[in-house]
Design an enzyme around this catalytic site. Structure first.
Site, short mmCIF file in Angstrom:
data_model
loop_
_atom_site.label_atom_id
_atom_site.label_comp_id
_atom_site.label_asym_id
_atom_site.label_seq_id
_atom_site.Cartn_x
_atom_site.Cartn_y
_atom_site.Cartn_z
N VAL A 1 0.84 -1.15 0.00
CA VAL A 1 0.02 -0.08 0.07
C VAL A 1 0.96 1.41 0.02
CG1 VAL A 1 -2.08 -1.29 1.14
CG2 VAL A 1 -0.11 -0.22 2.41
N HIS B 1 -4.22 -4.40 -3.00
CA HIS B 1 -5.09 -4.50 -1.85
C HIS B 1 -4.99 -2.95 -1.63
CE1 HIS B 1 -3.29 -8.56 -0.40
NE2 HIS B 1 -4.20 -8.42 -1.12
N CYS C 1 -14.52 8.35 0.10
CA CYS C 1 -15.54 8.74 1.21
C CYS C 1 -15.85 7.37 1.69
CB CYS C 1 -16.61 9.37 0.50
SG CYS C 1 -17.85 9.63 1.58
N CYS D 1 -20.20 7.40 0.78
CA CYS D 1 -20.62 7.06 -0.62
C CYS D 1 -19.59 6.66 -1.29
CB CYS D 1 -21.08 8.53 -1.10
SG CYS D 1 -19.78 9.59 -1.50
N SER E 1 5.29 -13.46 1.32
CA SER E 1 5.17 -15.01 1.66
C SER E 1 4.10 -15.77 0.75
CB SER E 1 4.44 -14.92 2.98
OG SER E 1 3.23 -14.09 3.13
N ASN F 1 13.59 -14.23 -2.68
CA ASN F 1 13.20 -13.92 -1.29
C ASN F 1 14.05 -14.60 -0.32
OD1 ASN F 1 11.55 -14.08 1.36
ND2 ASN F 1 9.80 -13.97 0.13
P1 OAD Z 1 4.59 -11.23 4.55
O1 OAD Z 1 5.12 -10.33 5.96
O2 OAD Z 1 3.76 -12.46 4.73
O3 OAD Z 1 5.92 -11.76 3.88
C1 OAD Z 1 6.97 -10.94 3.76
C2 OAD Z 1 7.94 -11.73 2.65
O4 OAD Z 1 9.01 -10.77 2.52
C3 OAD Z 1 8.37 -12.88 3.55
O5 OAD Z 1 8.23 -14.27 2.54
C4 OAD Z 1 9.94 -12.71 3.60
O6 OAD Z 1 10.76 -13.61 3.82
C5 OAD Z 1 10.23 -11.57 2.50
N1 OAD Z 1 11.14 -10.62 2.84
C6 OAD Z 1 11.58 -9.88 3.83
N2 OAD Z 1 12.78 -9.19 3.62
C7 OAD Z 1 12.90 -9.32 2.51
C8 OAD Z 1 13.81 -8.61 1.41
N3 OAD Z 1 14.60 -7.55 1.84
N4 OAD Z 1 13.71 -8.97 0.18
C9 OAD Z 1 12.76 -9.80 -0.53
N5 OAD Z 1 11.93 -10.50 0.48
C10 OAD Z 1 12.14 -10.19 1.60
O7 OAD Z 1 4.04 -10.03 3.68
P2 OAD Z 1 3.17 -10.12 2.33
O8 OAD Z 1 3.61 -11.40 1.55
O9 OAD Z 1 3.26 -8.58 1.78
O10 OAD Z 1 -2.92 -7.84 3.24
O11 OAD Z 1 1.63 -10.01 2.82
C11 OAD Z 1 0.43 -10.22 1.84
C12 OAD Z 1 -0.49 -9.73 2.46
O12 OAD Z 1 -0.91 -9.99 3.69
C13 OAD Z 1 -0.40 -7.98 2.76
O13 OAD Z 1 -0.67 -7.45 1.53
C14 OAD Z 1 -1.73 -7.83 3.72
C15 OAD Z 1 -1.34 -8.84 4.67
O14 OAD Z 1 -2.32 -9.28 5.26
C16 OAD Z 1 -3.73 -7.12 3.21
O15 OAD Z 1 -3.62 -5.76 3.74
C17 OAD Z 1 -4.98 -7.01 2.47
#
Ligand code: OAD
Length: 252
Positions: free
Chosen positions: A103, A129, A137, A140, A198, A222
């Site tokens: 975001v 997301h 708003c 609305c 992840s 990753n």
């Molecule tokens: P996560 O916290 O689930 O995963 C973060 C990932 O980034 C992990 O796999 C880490 O190993 C990896 N990571 C950490 N440092 C890194 C680096 N320097 N370079 C590359 N990778 C690295 O976060 P997201 O996968 O973004 O949803 O989570 C997905 C969604 O879960 C988010 O968008 C959010 C949350 O609920 C909503 O808000 C709707």
């Protein structure tokens, strides 16, 4: 860093006709944005669990919007990292669609600061997301043309309702049109880059598998294994801030 894998990734990128980039919070980690599930991840922060919820916006709007404003003010201090810039350069030079779960707007900033040497329009970032830099708003749902200076005092010009950031909160579904469009890209992409996610949260995390079932190759970058590692054709273990610049050097 595994040089052979880096070279393979660069070759696949060079040969790709349409790249789908699928990003998560790990891409912004080296800029200082916490991930969600890491050791000091956002899910350890009780305010996120309290305020990033649709009920909080209705029950305690002042407190929730004040917290969102603090998060935005904190993000404003951060800058894109080497991974954002390398990705921006890769995507500026070939047909690509970037679908991010993040975001923040760090990738857009990197794209704006990167020269676009092709005649194609600048790479677009789709926020699956939502984005903290778009507002709408609460009542609305009308989008605001410009992000207000202060979410707490801002009001909707149409109905005088409270203004919220246009992000998917706990208790809310993904906007259907955004996911539908993303599925369309998954059908046509022949290469997917899985960056810093992840791969736990559906339906977003279903997109790479969909692209694979339509013939795309998958590259994961990753430091850690993820839910998507098993379906990746190539895995590069390390931070995106190191791996993406190494790949990008060999792409051009
Ligand atoms: P996560 O916290 O689930 O995963 C973060 C990932 O980034 C992990 O796999 C880490 O190993 C990896 N990571 C950490 N440092 C890194 C680096 N320097 N370079 C590359 N990778 C690295 O976060 P997201 O996968 O973004 O949803 O989570 C997905 C969604 O879960 C988010 O968008 C959010 C949350 O609920 C909503 O808000 C709707």
């Amino acid at each position: 860093m595994n040089r052979t894998k880096i070279a393979t990734a660069a070759r696949w990128i060079r040969d790709a006709e349409h790249i789908l980039v699928f990003c998560g919070s790990g891409l912004s980690a080296e800029s200082g944005v916490p991930t969600f599930r890491g050791e000091d991840g956002l899910y350890q922060h009780s305010k996120l669990l309290k305020f990033a919820h649709i009920e909080a916006l209705h029950e305690t709007p002042d407190a929730a919007l004040e917290w969102f404003q603090q998060v935005i003010d904190m993000l404003d201090e951060l800058r894109p990292n080497a991974g954002h810039f390398a990705l921006a350069r890769i995507c500026q030079s070939r047909p690509s669609t970037i679908i991010t779960q993040n975001v923040d707007r760090l990738l857009e900033q990197a794209i704006l600061q990167s020269p676009n040497e092709s005649s194609a329009p600048p790479a677009r970032v789709w926020h699956l997301h939502g984005s903290l830099y778009r507002a709408k708003c609460v009542d609305c749902a009308a989008p605001l043309k410009k992000m207000p200076e202060d979410l707490v005092t801002a009001r909707c010009p149409r109905c005088a309702g409270r203004i919220r950031p246009d992000v998917v909160l706990f208790g809310e579904a993904l906007p259907e049109d955004a996911y539908f469009q993303a599925q369309g890209v998954a059908h046509v992409a022949d290469l997917v880059l899985l960056l810093g996610t992840s791969g736990i949260v559906n339906p977003a995390a279903l997109l790479p598998g969909l692209a694979r079932s339509h013939g795309a190759k998958l590259i994961e970058v990753n430091p850690n294994p993820t839910e998507l590692s098993a379906i990746a054709h190539l895995t590069l273990r390390g931070p995106t801030g190191k791996i993406l610049p190494a790949i990008e050097k060999l792409v051009h």
